[in-house]
Design an enzyme around this catalytic site. Structure first.
Site, PDB file in Angstrom:
ATOM      1  CE  LYS A 161      35.288  -4.741   8.121  1.00  0.00           C
ATOM      2  NZ  LYS A 161      35.272  -3.272   7.881  1.00  0.00           N
ATOM      3  N   PRO A 164      37.685  -3.532   0.525  1.00  0.00           N
ATOM      4  CG  PRO A 164      39.842  -4.302   0.907  1.00  0.00           C
ATOM      5  CD  PRO A 164      39.062  -3.041   0.701  1.00  0.00           C
ATOM      6  CD  GLU A 165      32.183  -2.649   2.741  1.00  0.00           C
ATOM      7  OE1 GLU A 165      31.198  -3.100   3.354  1.00  0.00           O
ATOM      8  OE2 GLU A 165      32.239  -1.475   2.325  1.00  0.00           O
TER       9      GLU A 165
END
Length: 259
Positions: free
Chosen positions: A51, A2-3
């Site tokens: 994020k 996840p970015e």
């Protein structure tokens, strides 16, 4: 991993389903907020900031961070979850949907009025409407002795880059991750490339930095230790780098293409 692009897509998908809807159920499975019940409140918006994911419900903001393993899923009532229930940290229901946050690295509820204050430490958001490249460059240059990979990953400099993007950016600009900021001759060009790269991936389910979306061909150096460089054939090397021992991240580079 996840970015910023993953969180942006997650927020957009959740917002499309939940925007303007009343919560009919609210189960936050973390001790500090287990007694918080926002059922009956309206979901005004789901948004991302770097994020970080923000669900604005009534006068509250449900703030979450996916870290390494987290994810938000949407289900129809009665459908089977794709991950085990013990991993669920948040379950939010409307008449039509169940939104489940699994393995969230951070979950908290803030007064909506304090949301901006809570996230004030973040740098310019690469995918935000207020993206400011000059400010990002200024922040990166403010610590000239810092390794460039550490500076790019620092969310207080610019918000949205994770380890994959950082390694790929260093390769694309021919820079060793350990090179000090002061020795990077074109920080504005690096920041511009970061923006263009994450923007190009914002709407893709499969991230690519090579332009090739075929599995196994999507990255130049990230997670390719021991494999041949796609440009010169030299074996990709790996190590670890971070602000301190608690924040070490895996790094990957080509010893010939990056100096």
């Amino acid at each position: 991993m996840p970015e910023g692009d993953t969180v942006f897509r997650t927020a957009r998908t959740l917002d499309q389903a939940l925007h303007g809807e009343l919560l009919t159920g609210c189960d936050l499975r973390v001790p500090a907020f287990a007694t918080v019940d926002l059922a009956g409140e309206r979901m005004h918006e789901v948004a991302s900031r770097g994020k970080h994911l923000l669900m604005r419900v009534g006068e509250a903001s449900i703030h979450s961070h996916l870290k390494m393993e987290g994810a938000w899923h949407l289900y129809r009532h009665g459908s089977r979850w794709q991950r085990p229930a013990f991993q669920a940290r948040a379950v939010l229901e409307t008449d039509d949907w169940v939104a489940v946050g699994f393995d969230l690295g951070l979950l908290e509820v803030l007064p909506l009025a304090r949301e901006a204050e809570r996230l004030a430490w973040l740098g310019p958001d690469l995918l935000g409407a207020d993206w400011d490249p000059d400010e990002a460059v200024r922040r990166i240059r403010s610590e000239p002795e810092k390794p460039i990979a550490v500076a790019l990953a620092d969310q207080s400099n610019l918000a949205g880059l994770g380890n994959e993007y950082v390694n790929e950016l260093c390769f694309l600009r021919g820079i060793l991750p350990t090179r000090q900021v002061v020795a990077v001759t074109d920080v504005p060009g690096l920041v511009d490339l970061a923006h263009r790269l994450i923007l190009a991936n914002r709407d893709r389910a499969e991230r690519t930095t090579t332009g090739n979306t075929r599995r196994g061909a999507q990255s130049w150096v990230f997670s390719r230790a021991g494999q041949a460089c796609r440009r010169c054939g030299t074996r990709i090397e790996s190590g670890s780098l971070g602000r301190n021992e608690l924040e070490l991240r895996n790094t990957f580079w080509c010893p010939r293409c990056q100096t």
